[in-house]
Motif scaffolding. Structure first.
Motif, PDB file in Angstrom:
ATOM      1  N   SER A  78      -9.811 -18.870  14.602  1.00  0.00           N
ATOM      2  CA  SER A  78      -9.125 -19.920  13.634  1.00  0.00           C
ATOM      3  C   SER A  78      -8.363 -20.694  14.749  1.00  0.00           C
ATOM      4  O   SER A  78      -8.093 -20.436  15.866  1.00  0.00           O
ATOM      5  CB  SER A  78      -8.205 -19.330  12.863  1.00  0.00           C
ATOM      6  N   PRO A  79      -8.004 -22.116  14.151  1.00  0.00           N
ATOM      7  CA  PRO A  79      -7.356 -22.905  15.035  1.00  0.00           C
ATOM      8  C   PRO A  79      -6.045 -22.454  15.499  1.00  0.00           C
ATOM      9  O   PRO A  79      -5.436 -22.970  16.315  1.00  0.00           O
ATOM     10  CB  PRO A  79      -7.332 -24.166  14.377  1.00  0.00           C
ATOM     11  N   GLN A  80      -5.256 -21.622  14.744  1.00  0.00           N
ATOM     12  CA  GLN A  80      -3.917 -21.323  14.870  1.00  0.00           C
ATOM     13  C   GLN A  80      -3.523 -20.324  16.184  1.00  0.00           C
ATOM     14  O   GLN A  80      -4.661 -19.784  16.729  1.00  0.00           O
ATOM     15  CB  GLN A  80      -3.427 -20.282  13.673  1.00  0.00           C
ATOM     16  N   ILE A  81      -2.662 -20.666  16.926  1.00  0.00           N
ATOM     17  CA  ILE A  81      -2.125 -19.885  18.093  1.00  0.00           C
ATOM     18  C   ILE A  81      -0.869 -19.228  17.756  1.00  0.00           C
ATOM     19  O   ILE A  81       0.200 -19.858  17.381  1.00  0.00           O
ATOM     20  CB  ILE A  81      -1.890 -20.854  19.022  1.00  0.00           C
ATOM     21  N   HIS A  82      -0.949 -17.839  17.671  1.00  0.00           N
ATOM     22  CA  HIS A  82       0.442 -17.139  17.209  1.00  0.00           C
ATOM     23  C   HIS A  82       1.130 -16.806  18.632  1.00  0.00           C
ATOM     24  O   HIS A  82       0.674 -16.404  19.459  1.00  0.00           O
ATOM     25  CB  HIS A  82      -0.047 -15.759  16.483  1.00  0.00           C
ATOM     26  N   VAL A  83       2.625 -16.930  18.372  1.00  0.00           N
ATOM     27  CA  VAL A  83       3.415 -16.539  19.542  1.00  0.00           C
ATOM     28  C   VAL A  83       4.044 -15.280  19.007  1.00  0.00           C
ATOM     29  O   VAL A  83       4.707 -15.426  17.986  1.00  0.00           O
ATOM     30  CB  VAL A  83       4.395 -17.460  19.864  1.00  0.00           C
ATOM     31  N   TYR A  84       4.286 -14.288  20.067  1.00  0.00           N
ATOM     32  CA  TYR A  84       5.208 -13.037  19.526  1.00  0.00           C
ATOM     33  C   TYR A  84       6.083 -12.869  20.494  1.00  0.00           C
ATOM     34  O   TYR A  84       6.000 -13.154  21.707  1.00  0.00           O
ATOM     35  CB  TYR A  84       3.962 -11.830  19.451  1.00  0.00           C
ATOM     36  N   ASP A  85       7.237 -12.254  19.952  1.00  0.00           N
ATOM     37  CA  ASP A  85       8.327 -11.608  20.856  1.00  0.00           C
ATOM     38  C   ASP A  85       7.760 -10.344  21.581  1.00  0.00           C
ATOM     39  O   ASP A  85       7.361  -9.383  20.814  1.00  0.00           O
ATOM     40  CB  ASP A  85       9.569 -11.562  20.065  1.00  0.00           C
ATOM     41  N   GLU A  86       7.543 -10.178  22.869  1.00  0.00           N
ATOM     42  CA  GLU A  86       7.075  -9.102  23.593  1.00  0.00           C
ATOM     43  C   GLU A  86       7.993  -7.953  23.257  1.00  0.00           C
ATOM     44  O   GLU A  86       7.453  -6.826  23.094  1.00  0.00           O
ATOM     45  CB  GLU A  86       7.226  -9.438  25.128  1.00  0.00           C
ATOM     46  N   ASP A  87       9.156  -8.018  23.043  1.00  0.00           N
ATOM     47  CA  ASP A  87      10.173  -6.843  22.991  1.00  0.00           C
ATOM     48  C   ASP A  87       9.903  -5.997  21.557  1.00  0.00           C
ATOM     49  O   ASP A  87       9.483  -5.085  21.346  1.00  0.00           O
ATOM     50  CB  ASP A  87      11.299  -7.155  23.083  1.00  0.00           C
ATOM     51  N   THR A  88       9.992  -7.184  20.415  1.00  0.00           N
ATOM     52  CA  THR A  88      10.071  -6.555  19.163  1.00  0.00           C
ATOM     53  C   THR A  88       8.693  -6.407  18.544  1.00  0.00           C
ATOM     54  O   THR A  88       8.378  -5.965  17.355  1.00  0.00           O
ATOM     55  CB  THR A  88      10.929  -7.480  18.208  1.00  0.00           C
TER      56      THR A  88
END
Length: 358
Positions: free
Chosen positions: A161-171
């Motif tokens: 899908s076109p979306q790019i998801h960004v995550y917090d590495e710690d949580t």
């Protein structure tokens, strides 16, 4: 060991010395030019992605059956194999591997962690020396790539899908989703699958991405839409790389023409097209800067990997007539002649680019 006959040098696993292929009777994989074969790893099933650890002591290989194998590049031994109920049940390919960044003062249990993405939508954190999966994220899509921010505090995923998801590495919590706006006047995000993403080593929030829609986008991971774009490259694998010293981008396209291109990061303008290799070129799945002096790329059609001198843009070495296309390449980043892993079919070929003494 290597089996040598009067026609060529064939490669098998557990190599103990480095030998060049003969140029006679080319009925299988062979080397040309300045490439030197160090060894070959037989992974038993198709290789989809590979990654050296930051210290170069481990090489992680993601396979089509959903398993990750960790090898010693110096002894050619498989040290660890990572699989659990999730990956065995899904049985879908590993699409990307990244080693978690860590400092020397961290506890040992945090020092041997890698992140793997899967075509099933899973993203898994593995403590690879113990074989334990520490955390699992399940994205409702095919997850095709992931990238770590330079400081290691965030990671992002791309997919079908076109979306790019960004995550917090710690949580491990999602903190942003980047996608195009509804504007018809702006191309401020992707519109199809996104196969590649790479953070800029010098800018902790800035990264680039590329995919099927013939664009490379520049992003700030705190914003929703892309900052600017490059039009042209058709990215179908990990065919994006950034040289932080010269601030240049390398793109590899899966197409017949203009397959390898160099761009200026600051302006997003093209610097040059790398000339094609006459009668022996490939549609590219992957490319990387190789030390200070070279470029390496690989792909299908001609099923080969190619090393190019960065100054002259002349080809200096080939690994040719591989059993399948080259789906992944990585180098250990050490010195001007790094160790390179080239994945084709069920093999990883370990090579170096070394100038021959005349």
């Amino acid at each position: 060991m290597f089996i040598v006959n009067n026609r060529r040098t064939s490669v098998v696993s557990n190599a103990t010395e480095s030998v060049d292929f003969s140029e006679n009777a080319r009925t299988g994989p062979y080397l040309e030019g300045n490439l030197k074969l160090i060894g070959t790893l037989d992974c038993n099933t198709d290789v989809m992605c590979c990654r050296f650890s930051p210290d170069g002591q481990h090489l992680a290989v993601g396979l089509i059956d959903g398993s990750v194998k960790i090898y010693s590049p110096s002894t050619y031994q498989c040290l660890y194999s990572l699989q659990d109920t999730d990956t065995q049940k899904k049985h879908l390919p590993v699409t990307q591997i990244r080693f978690r960044l860590y400092s020397s003062d961290e506890k040992p249990e945090y020092s041997h962690i890698l992140i793997a993405s899967y075509a099933s939508g899973l993203v898994k954190f593995w403590h690879y020396t113990s074989g334990k999966c520490l955390h699992t994220i399940n994205e409702v899509r095919q997850t095709l790539n992931l990238a770590l921010s330079p400081d290691g505090s965030r990671f992002l995923t791309t997919g079908d899908s076109p979306q790019i998801h960004v995550y917090d590495e710690d949580t491990k919590k999602r903190i942003n989703t980047l996608e195009p706006s509804d504007s018809r006047d702006k191309m401020d995000g992707h519109h199809f699958r996104v196969f590649a993403a790479q953070y800029h080593p010098n800018f902790p929030h800035v990264f680039i991405s590329g995919g099927w829609d013939n664009t490379v986008h520049f992003w700030d991971d705190r914003q929703k839409q892309s900052i600017r774009l490059i039009s042209g490259p058709h990215i179908c694998g990990e065919a994006l790389d950034i040289d932080p010293i010269h601030n240049h981008i390398l793109t590899g396209s899966w197409r017949k023409t203009d397959v390898l291109q160099i761009w200026d990061f600051a302006s997003a303008e093209k610097i040059k097209d790398v000339p094609p290799e006459p009668m022996n070129d490939s549609l590219l799945y992957c490319c990387q800067w190789l030390g200070k002096e070279n470029i390496i790329c690989g792909g299908s059609d001609m099923n080969m990997a190619r090393v190019i001198d960065r100054g002259t843009l002349n080809t200096t070495g080939h690994l040719c007539e591989l059993p399948q296309g080259v789906y992944c390449i990585d180098n250990d980043g050490h010195g001007n002649s790094p160790l390179v892993a080239i994945g084709s079919s069920n093999n990883i070929y370990l090579v170096r680019s070394e100038k021959k003494i005349s």
